[in-house]
Scaffold this motif. Structure first.
Motif, short mmCIF file in Angstrom:
data_model
loop_
_atom_site.label_atom_id
_atom_site.label_comp_id
_atom_site.label_asym_id
_atom_site.label_seq_id
_atom_site.Cartn_x
_atom_site.Cartn_y
_atom_site.Cartn_z
N CYS A 68 78.97 83.70 114.32
CA CYS A 68 79.65 84.84 113.73
C CYS A 68 79.04 85.13 112.37
O CYS A 68 78.53 84.23 111.71
CB CYS A 68 81.15 84.56 113.55
SG CYS A 68 82.12 84.84 115.05
N LEU A 69 79.10 86.39 111.97
CA LEU A 69 78.60 86.77 110.66
C LEU A 69 79.67 86.47 109.63
O LEU A 69 80.51 87.31 109.31
CB LEU A 69 78.22 88.25 110.64
CG LEU A 69 77.10 88.63 111.63
CD1 LEU A 69 76.83 90.12 111.55
CD2 LEU A 69 75.84 87.85 111.33
N CYS A 379 90.19 90.58 111.01
CA CYS A 379 89.20 90.52 112.09
C CYS A 379 88.24 91.69 112.06
O CYS A 379 87.10 91.59 112.56
CB CYS A 379 89.92 90.51 113.45
SG CYS A 379 90.86 88.98 113.74
N SER A 380 88.63 92.81 111.45
CA SER A 380 87.77 93.99 111.45
C SER A 380 86.51 93.79 110.61
O SER A 380 85.54 94.53 110.73
CB SER A 380 88.54 95.22 110.94
OG SER A 380 88.93 95.01 109.57
N LYS A 381 86.52 92.79 109.75
CA LYS A 381 85.37 92.56 108.88
C LYS A 381 84.34 91.60 109.47
O LYS A 381 83.31 91.32 108.87
CB LYS A 381 85.83 91.99 107.53
CG LYS A 381 86.67 92.98 106.71
CD LYS A 381 87.02 92.37 105.38
CE LYS A 381 87.83 93.37 104.52
NZ LYS A 381 88.18 92.77 103.21
N TYR A 382 84.61 91.06 110.64
CA TYR A 382 83.73 90.04 111.22
C TYR A 382 83.27 90.47 112.61
O TYR A 382 84.05 91.01 113.39
CB TYR A 382 84.44 88.69 111.30
CG TYR A 382 84.92 88.21 109.93
CD1 TYR A 382 84.06 87.51 109.09
CD2 TYR A 382 86.21 88.50 109.50
CE1 TYR A 382 84.50 87.10 107.84
CE2 TYR A 382 86.65 88.08 108.24
CZ TYR A 382 85.78 87.39 107.42
OH TYR A 382 86.20 86.99 106.18
N THR A 383 82.01 90.20 112.89
CA THR A 383 81.43 90.60 114.18
C THR A 383 80.72 89.39 114.78
O THR A 383 79.90 88.76 114.11
CB THR A 383 80.40 91.72 113.99
OG1 THR A 383 81.03 92.82 113.33
CG2 THR A 383 79.84 92.17 115.33
N PRO A 384 81.01 89.05 116.04
CA PRO A 384 80.29 87.94 116.67
C PRO A 384 78.81 88.25 116.78
O PRO A 384 78.40 89.40 116.93
CB PRO A 384 80.93 87.83 118.05
CG PRO A 384 82.25 88.52 117.91
CD PRO A 384 82.05 89.62 116.91
N VAL A 385 78.01 87.24 116.69
CA VAL A 385 76.57 87.40 116.86
C VAL A 385 76.27 87.59 118.34
O VAL A 385 76.82 86.88 119.18
CB VAL A 385 75.83 86.14 116.32
CG1 VAL A 385 74.34 86.23 116.61
CG2 VAL A 385 76.07 86.01 114.83
N PRO A 386 75.37 88.54 118.69
CA PRO A 386 75.04 88.74 120.11
C PRO A 386 74.50 87.45 120.72
O PRO A 386 73.90 86.62 120.04
CB PRO A 386 73.95 89.82 120.05
CG PRO A 386 74.19 90.53 118.76
CD PRO A 386 74.69 89.49 117.81
N GLN A 392 70.66 83.62 111.21
CA GLN A 392 71.69 83.81 110.18
C GLN A 392 71.57 85.23 109.63
O GLN A 392 70.48 85.70 109.31
CB GLN A 392 71.52 82.80 109.04
CG GLN A 392 72.61 82.86 108.00
CD GLN A 392 73.93 82.27 108.52
OE1 GLN A 392 73.92 81.24 109.17
NE2 GLN A 392 75.01 82.97 108.28
N ARG A 393 72.70 85.95 109.50
CA ARG A 393 72.67 87.32 109.02
C ARG A 393 73.66 87.47 107.87
O ARG A 393 74.57 86.68 107.68
CB ARG A 393 73.02 88.31 110.14
CG ARG A 393 72.05 88.26 111.31
CD ARG A 393 72.51 89.15 112.44
NE ARG A 393 71.62 89.03 113.58
CZ ARG A 393 71.82 89.65 114.73
NH1 ARG A 393 72.89 90.42 114.88
NH2 ARG A 393 70.99 89.48 115.75
N THR A 394 73.50 88.57 107.16
CA THR A 394 74.41 88.88 106.06
C THR A 394 75.56 89.71 106.63
O THR A 394 75.33 90.72 107.32
CB THR A 394 73.68 89.70 104.98
OG1 THR A 394 72.56 88.94 104.53
CG2 THR A 394 74.61 89.99 103.83
N PRO A 395 76.80 89.30 106.40
CA PRO A 395 77.94 90.04 106.95
C PRO A 395 78.03 91.45 106.36
O PRO A 395 77.60 91.70 105.24
CB PRO A 395 79.15 89.19 106.55
CG PRO A 395 78.67 88.41 105.37
CD PRO A 395 77.22 88.16 105.58
N ALA A 396 78.57 92.34 107.18
CA ALA A 396 78.76 93.73 106.73
C ALA A 396 79.78 93.79 105.60
O ALA A 396 80.74 93.02 105.57
CB ALA A 396 79.19 94.61 107.89
N THR A 397 79.60 94.71 104.70
CA THR A 397 80.54 94.87 103.59
C THR A 397 81.41 96.08 103.80
O THR A 397 81.08 96.98 104.56
CB THR A 397 79.76 95.01 102.27
OG1 THR A 397 78.86 96.12 102.37
CG2 THR A 397 78.97 93.75 101.99
#
Length: 397
Positions: A68-69, A379-386, A392-397
């Motif tokens: 997850c991001l 939960c709207s701020k987090y997205t599972p990794v495909p 490793q990615r930077t989470p959306a702001t």
């Protein structure tokens, strides 16, 4: 009998009167045996010119695949005081080393002054005359021994040197060679092992220099003691009469190396002993570290058995030898040893700190996890990794 065989062989010291029998009988071509170096070299290279292996900083980072991001984890809980405290501790250690070294220098100076008072020009010439006489006597004794034992070299190499070689093999098995250490560390335990070996090598270098300085505290007494011991060895070999084999060890392994260890430089007096009688049990021998005159380098197993000794130099050259040893050998190896000790202590402390933190975190995982889970989670701020993408990615702001 040795005396009869000696008469058949001719008078020692004149190879024209007694041609060599099988290359072993009498002193001949090859030049004189090696003698200590004349002190007073213009330059002295550092005792250890090799660079320390590059041990990379150990961070312990090995990112796990992200499912997850997640937002960035909180920064380190350490504060700016940690480095300040470490810097001050190092400064205190440096000051303590300087204080200790000053005390060492004062003690060395006092001993050197006492030695200078004892090692007079008169005593030097008396010891030098004794050495010259023993040099001639030992050459004569060697001549008798090798005439009575035609295969003396093979006897020594096969029956004595092989024992030294076995010790050397065991030392390599136990300690390895200084140039065979790895140059990378992947964890704190790797780093500590390298530093333990580094400390052992620097301790050995310090001990060698310290021992040389110790024997030069009373050069006259040390040289006189060797002359007396050599006199006893010579008398014992002569008493063996026809059993020359028993004298091979005392002559070639003890008497001759001790005699040459205290010899004056060749510019003062050249030995009449041929160097072929000294080129025995050479496996493991290293180049000397004798820029100051006395050799402070590693010794072969054979030479380790004889310890270090002062040698015959004019009293006027005594203080230059001591000053050179202190400035170019003792101080550098003492500082290198102190640094190696500090580095190992620092790594030990870091190992303990990390181990303690691991235990503390393990003990509090359940408590910390439940405390985190009790916090609101949008939960709207987090997205599972495909799938199949563990980057490793930077989470959306």
């Amino acid at each position: 009998m040795i005396n009869d065989q000696h008469q058949q062989c001719g008078a020692a010291g004149n190879p024209e009167q007694h041609p060599q029998q099988g290359g072993n009988c009498c002193p001949g071509a090859g030049g004189p045996a090696g003698q200590p170096k004349m002190p007073g070299a213009a330059t002295c290279a550092p005792p250890d010119t090799s660079k320390d292996p590059k041990v990379p900083p150990i961070t312990g980072t090995d990112p796990c695949p992200a499912l997850c991001l997640c937002p960035p984890a909180p920064g380190s809980t350490s504060n700016c005081f940690d480095q300040l405290i470490a810097d001050q501790a190092r400064a205190i250690n440096e000051a303590e080393r300087a204080k200790s070294f000053k005390a060492d220098l004062e003690a060395l100076l006092q001993k050197a002054k006492l030695a200078q008072d004892d090692y007079t020009t008169e005593k030097y010439h008396l010891l030098l005359d004794r050495w010259k006489q023993q040099d001639r006597d030992i050459a004569e004794l060697i001549h008798r021994i090798v005439c009575a034992a035609p295969c003396w070299r093979c006897q020594v190499e096969c029956q004595v040197c092989s024992l030294f070689n076995k010790v050397r093999s065991l030392e390599l098995l136990l300690k390895g060679r200084p140039d065979q250490r790895y140059d990378k560390a992947y964890c704190l335990y790797d780093q500590r092992y390298w530093q333990e070996r580094d400390l052992a090598l620097k301790q050995a270098a310090f001990d060698r220099v310290k021992r040389v300085l110790t024997v030069w505290e009373k050069p006259g007494a040390d040289i006189e003691a060797v002359l007396n011991e050599n006199l006893k060895l010579m008398a014992g070999v002569k008493e063996l009469a026809s059993d020359s084999a028993k004298g091979l060890y005392d002559v070639f392994i003890r008497l001759l190396p001790l005699h040459l260890a205290i010899a004056p430089p060749a510019s003062t007096a050249v030995t009449v002993i041929d160097k072929k009688y000294t080129e025995l049990c050479t496996c493991g021998a290293q180049d000397p570290d004798d820029c100051c005159g006395p050799d402070v380098g590693p010794q072969s197993v054979r030479m380790q058995m004889l310890d270090r000794h002062a040698y015959l130099v004019e009293p006027a050259k005594y203080f230059p030898i001591i000053c050179c040893l202190v400035n170019h050998r003792y101080l550098p190896v003492k500082d290198a040893l102190a640094k190696a000790e500090a580095d190992l202590k620092s790594t030990d402390a870091e190992i303990k700190r990390v181990a303690d933190e691991i235990k503390a975190r393990m003990d509090s995982i359940e408590k910390d996890a439940k405390a985190e889970l009790a916090k609101p989670f949008d939960c709207s701020k987090y997205t599972p990794v495909p799938p199949c993408d563990g980057a490793q990615r930077t989470p959306a702001t």
